[in-house]
Design a protein around this motif. Structure first.
Motif, short mmCIF file in Angstrom:
data_model
loop_
_atom_site.label_atom_id
_atom_site.label_comp_id
_atom_site.label_asym_id
_atom_site.label_seq_id
_atom_site.Cartn_x
_atom_site.Cartn_y
_atom_site.Cartn_z
N LEU A 390 -5.52 13.84 67.85
CA LEU A 390 -4.09 13.57 67.64
C LEU A 390 -3.50 12.77 68.79
N ARG A 391 -4.19 12.69 69.91
CA ARG A 391 -3.65 11.95 71.05
C ARG A 391 -3.67 10.45 70.84
N SER A 392 -4.57 10.00 70.01
CA SER A 392 -4.61 8.56 69.70
C SER A 392 -5.27 8.38 68.36
N ILE A 393 -4.85 7.35 67.66
CA ILE A 393 -5.37 7.08 66.31
C ILE A 393 -6.86 6.77 66.37
N SER A 398 -12.27 8.47 65.09
CA SER A 398 -13.67 8.60 65.52
C SER A 398 -14.21 9.99 65.23
N ILE A 399 -13.40 11.05 65.54
CA ILE A 399 -13.87 12.42 65.31
C ILE A 399 -13.99 12.70 63.82
N LYS A 413 -13.83 6.97 53.80
CA LYS A 413 -14.66 6.21 54.74
C LYS A 413 -14.14 4.78 54.90
N ARG A 414 -13.73 4.19 53.77
CA ARG A 414 -13.23 2.80 53.85
C ARG A 414 -11.96 2.72 54.70
N LEU A 415 -11.05 3.68 54.49
CA LEU A 415 -9.81 3.67 55.27
C LEU A 415 -10.10 3.88 56.76
N ILE A 418 -11.27 0.73 58.21
CA ILE A 418 -10.16 -0.23 58.39
C ILE A 418 -9.44 0.05 59.71
N ILE A 419 -9.19 1.38 59.97
CA ILE A 419 -8.48 1.73 61.21
C ILE A 419 -9.30 1.31 62.43
#
Length: 595
Positions: A390-393, A398-399, A413-415, A418-419
């Motif tokens: 939650l500290r960074s997008i 990644s987690i 997975k696709r979204l 994209i991030i």
């Protein structure tokens, strides 16, 4: 009464439905926000176009009236008219001719008209300031047959057939009567009008101002355009056949903001305003793609926020489910203990059974304690591991990708990709901008550079990176250059890596390098036989982040040629290119010759 197990089953069935409903609500809110944001940006862009159009129309109207006022200086000058009559009656009168030339010269110096032309009633050119040979058939025809010319009039945009240039003129009748004679005050819009139309209130890549007029069933463009410098009096469209053309709205009197397709058939947001006391209309427009580009960062942020909220929701439902499992186990244990107590009070005969039941209860209690401990440890681990994302997008994504990828589904997975790709793209863009800044600020360390050795070194470096051992490298003699060898190596690496990259799919793997002297410059040439480019867009080639090929076909950030241009310009040279689609490209750069 519903027991705990039944209640748990009901909640177990209800939880996915509630989870889906909340997830849909989060997604719907995100999409609604994006729609409102884009609608607001379009509305703001339309208001800006409307304000600029009104301002330009007001400026043009004032300019138009000011020019007519210039003409009235001569229209009301009786001395000028009397002197004109004197010269008509006696063409050899040097004094009358001198006075007329003096008036016209002073006016020309003060108001900067292109030319002042004085015609006789039969259309013959009598005097001209500045003096010299001048041929303007349109003005001569008006002077010979000035039908209805009883006051100062405006000769609208026209192309002079003698020199193919565009002019406007103020027509001033000198005398009264059918053939009053004519003073034409000719203006060159390239000097007096077009520069003010090309200015824009803020830095942007696509907005422009169009000056148009209605000519029968067509709308005609009167000024050079950003994407078509030769449009003036050459570009026109049929109004009925192009209803979505912003300029065509002039025929319907629509002065509001609207969307449409411009002369390039590109979607735009535009506004139109008539120029008072003239046949002109001002159209201001901006590409819709540029407006939407301003919302790209918001889209990424909203997408990341939606994913974060969905992740938090999933964690919450998971923990709630575990909580109900623990509660059911606790209730079952309580029920077992209650039954054991009832059995113990029923009769002594059931002591053996009670003993076994107590043993069973103790065993179950031990299992329950173990289960509770494991669940507590699991809950702590989940809470601890899922706070960090939650500290960074980027960390959260990644987690999610590492620990929950099997349950996300293909769309999830696709979204996530994209991030993370967006984060990497932003990092790459920042790195590229820093590189451009470094190239622009680094101190030049000038020395004589062997350009042939530098080009050969750069090719070997690029060939290894691109696995292009099958390339034919035709390296001619290259003159020495006074330059910064590190920056110049960067120029050769960028040019040759581009040549290799865009030639990989071509059947001809040949790169030619040569150099020659031209006046005070040394010119270096890199020619390939690869994909090439459309010469119409050559002006965009060296722009920052500009690409003439789709990134799916040829990877890159669109910054290499921009860096080349900056390095060469810092050395006092120039970079340019020629090419044809599918037939290769030739890149040139020049450096000053220094002994």
């Amino acid at each position: 009464m519903i027991d705990a197990r039944t209640s748990f089953k009901i909640r177990k069935l209800a939880n996915p439905i509630l989870f889906s409903a909340i997830a849909l609500l989060i997604i719907a809110l995100g999409l609604s926000f994006l729609c409102l944001q884009e609608r607001g940006l379009r509305k703001q862009a339309g208001m800006e176009m409307q304000a600029v159009a009104a301002l330009r129309a007001k400026e043009l109207s004032e300019w138009h009236l000011a020019r007519l006022a210039d003409g009235r200086v001569f229209d009301r000058n009786t001395d000028f008219a009397d002197t004109y009559r004197t010269l008509l009656s006696d063409p050899s009168n040097a004094a009358a001719k001198g006075r007329l030339l003096t008036w016209m010269s002073r006016f020309h110096e003060q108001y900067r008209y292109n030319r002042l032309l004085l015609f006789s009633p039969d259309g013959e050119l009598m005097l001209c300031i500045p003096e010299g040979n001048i041929d303007d058939p349109a003005l001569s025809a008006l002077a010979a047959a000035p039908v209805g010319l009883d006051s100062v009039r405006f000769k609208d945009f026209y192309r002079n057939t003698s020199d193919s240039r565009i002019y406007l003129s103020i027509l001033v009748p000198i005398l009264e009567g059918i053939n009053p004679g004519l003073l034409a005050m000719r203006m060159d819009p390239e000097q007096s009008l077009y520069p003010s139309l090309t200015r824009w209130p803020y830095l942007s890549s696509s907005p422009e101002t169009l000056l148009v007029r209605i000519e029968g069933a067509d709308v005609a463009y009167l000024n050079p355009l950003r994407f078509d410098p030769h449009a003036a009096l050459r570009l026109r469209f049929n109004i009925a056949e192009n209803p979505r053309l912003p300029a065509a709205q002039a025929s319907s009197g629509n002065t509001m903001q609207f969307s449409g397709l411009d002369y390039r058939n590109v979607p735009v947001i535009a506004a139109l305003s008539p120029v008072e006391a003239s046949p002109w209309f001002v159209v201001t427009k901006i590409d819709l793609a540029e407006v939407e580009q301003n919302n790209q960062g918001t889209r990424i942020m909203v997408l990341a926020l939606v994913l974060a909220l969905l992740g938090m929701e999933a964690v919450g439902f998971l923990m709630l489910s575990k909580h109900w499992q623990i509660k059911v186990l606790a209730l079952e244990a309580e029920e077992a203990a209650r039954l054991a107590d009832i059995e113990a009070r029923n009769s002594q005969a059931l002591n053996d059974i009670n003993a076994k039941l107590e043993e069973t209860v103790e065993h179950r209690t031990a299992e329950l304690k173990t289960s509770n401990a494991e669940l507590e440890a699991f809950a702590y681990s989940v809470a601890h591991d899922l706070r960090a994302p939650l500290r960074s997008i980027d960390g959260f994504s990644s987690i999610l990708q590492e620990e929950y990828e099997p349950v996300l589904g293909e769309e999830g997975k696709r979204l996530l990709r994209i991030i993370r790709e967006s984060n990497r793209t932003m990092d790459e863009l920042i790195s590229n901008l820093l590189e451009v800044s470094r190239v622009s600020r680094v101190e030049l360390k000038m020395s004589m550079v062997d350009m042939r050795l530098l080009a050969l070194k750069a090719f070997k470096q690029c060939a290894e990176a691109e696995a292009a051992a099958d390339f034919e490298f035709a390296l001619g003699e290259l003159p020495m250059a006074m330059a910064d060898d590190i920056l110049m190596e960067r120029v050769w690496v960028n040019l040759l890596s581009n040549a290799i990259k865009y030639s990989m799919r071509s059947p001809v793997h040949r790169i030619e390098i040569r150099g020659y002297l031209q006046d005070a410059m040394t010119v270096y040439v890199v020619k390939d036989h690869g994909a090439g480019f459309d010469q119409r867009y050559v002006d965009k080639l060296f722009g920052l982040f500009q690409r003439l090929h789709h990134s799916d076909g040829f990877k890159g950030s669109g910054i290499g040629l921009s860096i080349i241009k900056r390095i060469i310009e810092r050395h006092g040279g120039t970079a340019w290119a020629e090419g044809q689609l599918g037939q290769g490209a030739t890149f040139y750069f020049s450096l000053p010759r220094r002994e």
